[in-house]
Design a protein around this motif. Structure first.
Motif, PDB file in Angstrom:
ATOM      1  N   GLY A 224       0.820  -1.202   0.000  1.00  0.00           N
ATOM      2  CA  GLY A 224       0.000   0.000   0.000  1.00  0.00           C
ATOM      3  C   GLY A 224       0.856   1.255   0.000  1.00  0.00           C
ATOM      4  N   ASP A 225       0.526   2.202   0.885  1.00  0.00           N
ATOM      5  CA  ASP A 225       1.253   3.470   0.879  1.00  0.00           C
ATOM      6  C   ASP A 225       2.620   3.392   1.553  1.00  0.00           C
ATOM      7  OD1 ASP A 225       0.556   3.282   3.530  1.00  0.00           O
ATOM      8  OD2 ASP A 225      -0.460   5.224   3.639  1.00  0.00           O
ATOM      9  N   ARG A 226       3.026   2.220   2.007  1.00  0.00           N
ATOM     10  CA  ARG A 226       4.359   2.066   2.610  1.00  0.00           C
ATOM     11  C   ARG A 226       5.458   1.990   1.559  1.00  0.00           C
ATOM     12  NH1 ARG A 226       5.276  -2.752   5.997  1.00  0.00           N
ATOM     13  NH2 ARG A 226       7.275  -1.677   6.262  1.00  0.00           N
ATOM     14  N   LEU A 227       5.117   1.659   0.326  1.00  0.00           N
ATOM     15  CA  LEU A 227       6.120   1.501  -0.734  1.00  0.00           C
ATOM     16  C   LEU A 227       5.720   2.306  -1.959  1.00  0.00           C
ATOM     17  CD1 LEU A 227       8.636   0.173  -2.018  1.00  0.00           C
ATOM     18  CD2 LEU A 227       7.178  -1.779  -2.633  1.00  0.00           C
ATOM     19  N   LYS A 228       6.581   3.232  -2.359  1.00  0.00           N
ATOM     20  CA  LYS A 228       6.375   3.989  -3.593  1.00  0.00           C
ATOM     21  C   LYS A 228       7.490   3.632  -4.565  1.00  0.00           C
ATOM     22  CE  LYS A 228       5.699   8.655  -5.453  1.00  0.00           C
ATOM     23  NZ  LYS A 228       4.349   8.355  -5.955  1.00  0.00           N
ATOM     24  N   VAL A 229       7.126   3.171  -5.761  1.00  0.00           N
ATOM     25  CA  VAL A 229       8.092   2.785  -6.793  1.00  0.00           C
ATOM     26  C   VAL A 229       8.033   3.804  -7.918  1.00  0.00           C
ATOM     27  CG1 VAL A 229       8.782   1.014  -8.451  1.00  0.00           C
ATOM     28  CG2 VAL A 229       7.877   0.338  -6.210  1.00  0.00           C
ATOM     29  N   VAL A 230       9.192   4.373  -8.273  1.00  0.00           N
ATOM     30  CA  VAL A 230       9.287   5.335  -9.369  1.00  0.00           C
ATOM     31  C   VAL A 230      10.245   4.782 -10.409  1.00  0.00           C
ATOM     32  CG1 VAL A 230       9.835   7.698 -10.057  1.00  0.00           C
ATOM     33  CG2 VAL A 230       8.907   7.245  -7.761  1.00  0.00           C
ATOM     34  N   HIS A 231       9.734   4.485 -11.599  1.00  0.00           N
ATOM     35  CA  HIS A 231      10.563   4.014 -12.704  1.00  0.00           C
ATOM     36  C   HIS A 231      10.918   5.198 -13.605  1.00  0.00           C
ATOM     37  CE1 HIS A 231      10.396  -0.257 -11.920  1.00  0.00           C
ATOM     38  NE2 HIS A 231       9.079  -0.228 -11.851  1.00  0.00           N
ATOM     39  N   VAL A 232      12.214   5.382 -13.850  1.00  0.00           N
ATOM     40  CA  VAL A 232      12.696   6.454 -14.723  1.00  0.00           C
ATOM     41  C   VAL A 232      13.343   5.802 -15.942  1.00  0.00           C
ATOM     42  CG1 VAL A 232      14.148   8.501 -14.908  1.00  0.00           C
ATOM     43  CG2 VAL A 232      13.166   7.871 -12.688  1.00  0.00           C
ATOM     44  N   VAL A 233      12.817   6.090 -17.138  1.00  0.00           N
ATOM     45  CA  VAL A 233      13.369   5.491 -18.349  1.00  0.00           C
ATOM     46  C   VAL A 233      13.779   6.586 -19.327  1.00  0.00           C
ATOM     47  CG1 VAL A 233      12.012   3.376 -18.087  1.00  0.00           C
ATOM     48  CG2 VAL A 233      11.120   5.234 -19.495  1.00  0.00           C
ATOM     49  N   GLY A 234      14.890   6.349 -20.013  1.00  0.00           N
ATOM     50  CA  GLY A 234      15.338   7.310 -21.007  1.00  0.00           C
ATOM     51  C   GLY A 234      16.798   7.156 -21.354  1.00  0.00           C
ATOM     52  N   ASN A 235      17.151   7.577 -22.564  1.00  0.00           N
ATOM     53  CA  ASN A 235      18.532   7.599 -23.021  1.00  0.00           C
ATOM     54  C   ASN A 235      19.156   8.983 -22.914  1.00  0.00           C
ATOM     55  OD1 ASN A 235      19.334   4.872 -24.208  1.00  0.00           O
ATOM     56  ND2 ASN A 235      17.338   5.193 -25.156  1.00  0.00           N
ATOM     57  N   LYS A 236      18.284   9.997 -22.787  1.00  0.00           N
ATOM     58  CA  LYS A 236      18.739  11.386 -22.669  1.00  0.00           C
ATOM     59  C   LYS A 236      17.894  12.085 -21.606  1.00  0.00           C
ATOM     60  CE  LYS A 236      17.995  12.655 -26.948  1.00  0.00           C
ATOM     61  NZ  LYS A 236      17.381  11.447 -27.536  1.00  0.00           N
ATOM     62  N   PRO A 237      18.420  13.169 -21.028  1.00  0.00           N
ATOM     63  CA  PRO A 237      17.662  13.859 -19.980  1.00  0.00           C
ATOM     64  C   PRO A 237      16.293  14.362 -20.427  1.00  0.00           C
ATOM     65  CG  PRO A 237      19.934  14.645 -20.035  1.00  0.00           C
ATOM     66  CD  PRO A 237      19.748  13.789 -21.243  1.00  0.00           C
ATOM     67  N   ASP A 238      16.189  14.720 -21.718  1.00  0.00           N
ATOM     68  CA  ASP A 238      14.939  15.300 -22.206  1.00  0.00           C
ATOM     69  C   ASP A 238      14.147  14.337 -23.078  1.00  0.00           C
ATOM     70  OD1 ASP A 238      16.763  15.244 -24.245  1.00  0.00           O
ATOM     71  OD2 ASP A 238      16.417  17.300 -24.938  1.00  0.00           O
ATOM     72  N   ASP A 239      14.393  13.038 -22.950  1.00  0.00           N
ATOM     73  CA  ASP A 239      13.643  12.057 -23.741  1.00  0.00           C
ATOM     74  C   ASP A 239      12.140  12.172 -23.487  1.00  0.00           C
ATOM     75  OD1 ASP A 239      15.528  10.845 -25.256  1.00  0.00           O
ATOM     76  OD2 ASP A 239      15.627   8.985 -24.105  1.00  0.00           O
TER      77      ASP A 239
END
Length: 316
Positions: A224-239
C-alpha cells in the motif's frame, strides 16, 4: 544530471583484479590444506570457492538468471545488504586498453543474489550483460555444469537490518543495482510489525530493461502506501515518454535520467532518521555520492548538495 543506466564503461562494474590463491570447491576440496574463514553467516568463505552452474535462464534480451548449486541442501545465508564476489579468470584488462586487451589477471565483480535465504540447495544471480563487460560476458559464455568461483569478504557487508534509528528509506538504483535494493526492501516490507516507508527510484534505458518489475508490482500492491516505486526510463535527460509509458496503481512513470530534480521530488528529505541506499554503475556513484569504495559522501555530489551526510547514505 547524469545517466547511471546507459553507456557503461568497458568493465561492467568497478574494475578489480585478483591474484590466484588456492581455490576450493563448495565441498571444501582444495589444492592446499588451509582453514576456511568466514566474513559473516554466509556459507561462502573469504577465499575463492567453486560452485556448479546448475541452470541458465534468459530473463530478457541482455540479462540472464544463473542458478548455482549449494551442496547438502543448505541456504546461502547471506546477510541482508551484503554481496558476494565473482571471479572471471584471465579477464582483467590492460589499463587504458580495449575490451579484448586482457592482461592475464582476473576480473572480479560484486553481485547480490536475487534469491533470498529461504532458498535451499541453490542461489540465483540476475546479471545484465554490458557490451565489453569483462565478467558479465564471461559468465554468459559458461555452460551449465561449469564451476564458477565466489568469495565473501567483510567490506561487502553493508548497512544491516533493522537499520537502527532510521524511519524512512530511499533506494536509488539502476539496472541490476535493483537486486540489493530488493533484498533490503523485502526485509523492510516483509517483516511483520515493521511499518516504515520506502521509496524506490529505479533508472533504466527503456521499459523493457526494467528488471524484477513484476515482483516490485506485487510488493507495491501488498504494501500500500508504505512503498512507492518510481521508474525512470530514457537515453537522454529530455527524452519524451515511450508510447504507452504511463503511471499505474503500483508505480510512477518518469522519463529522462535519475537526476537531482527527481531525487529532490521523490526521496525522503535529508534527516538523521532517513537512509538512502545507492547501487549502480561507477558513474552513478560518482554523480550521486562519490565512489563506492569510500564511505564519505563526496563534496559537490547530488546527495551532498541536497544535505545528506555519510550517516544518511549507504553505498551498496
Amino acid at each position: 544530471i547524469f545517466s547511471c543506466f546507459h553507456s557503461p564503461p568497458p568493465d561492467d562494474d568497478d574494475q578489480q583484479k585478483a591474484k590466484m590463491p588456492a581455490t576450493q570447491d563448495a565441498n571444501g576440496t582444495s589444492g592446499e590444506a588451509a582453514p576456511l574463514t568466514y566474513a559473516s553467516s554466509c556459507i561462502i568463505p573469504e577465499t575463492w570457492m567453486g560452485f556448479k552452474l546448475d541452470k541458465k535462464e534468459e530473463y530478457n534480451y541482455d540479462s540472464t538468471k544463473y542458478t548455482f548449486a549449494i551442496p547438502d541442501n543448505k541456504s546461502l545465508n547471506l546477510p541482508v545488504c551484503a554481496c558476494i564476489l565473482l571471479r572471471a579468470p584471465g579477464r582483467g584488462r590492460k589499463e587504458g586498453g580495449g575490451k579484448d586487451d586482457f592482461d592475464g589477471s582476473d576480473a572480479v565483480r560484486p553481485y547480490t543474489p536475487m534469491s533470498d535465504n529461504n532458498m535451499l540447495g541453490a542461489f540465483e544471480l540476475l546479471v545484465k550483460r554490458y557490451d565489453g563487460g569483462a565478467v558479465s560476458q564471461w559468465l554468459h559464455e559458461q555452460p551449465v555444469g561449469a564451476t564458477v568461483e565466489f568469495k565473501h569478504i567483510k567490506f561487502n557487508i553493508k548497512a544491516q537490518y533493522p537499520f537502527e534509528g532510521k524511519k524512512t528509506f530511499t533506494m536509488i538504483c539502476a539496472g541490476t543495482g535493483i537486486t540489493p535494493m530488493y533484498q533490503a526492501m523485502w526485509k523492510l516490507i516483509g517483516t511483520e510489525g515493521d511499518d516504515r516507508k520506502v521509496t524506490m527510484l529505479i533508472g533504466n534505458k527503456t521499459p523493457e530493461d526494467i528488471l524484477m518489475k513484476e515482483q516490485l508490482e506485487e510488493w507495491a500492491t501488498k504494501a500500500g502506501d508504505r512503498l512507492k516505486v518510481v521508474h525512470v526510463v530514457g537515453n537522454k535527460p529530455d527524452d519524451p515518454p515511450p508510447p504507452g509509458w504511463e503511471s499505474t496503481k503500483t508505480y510512477t512513470a518518469e522519463t529522462g535520467w535519475v537526476d537531482e530534480a527527481k531525487i529532490q521530488k521523490y526521496a525522503f528529505p535529508a534527516a538523521e532518521d532517513t537512509l538512502v541506499f545507492v547501487c549502480g554503475l561507477p558513474g552513478m556513484y560518482k554523480a550521486l555520492c562519490g565512489p563506492r569504495t569510500e564511505k564519505e559522501v563526496a563534496e559537490g555530489t547530488v546527495l551532498h548538495k541536497l544535505g545528506y551526510t555519510s550517516s544518511m547514505v549507504a553505498k551498496m
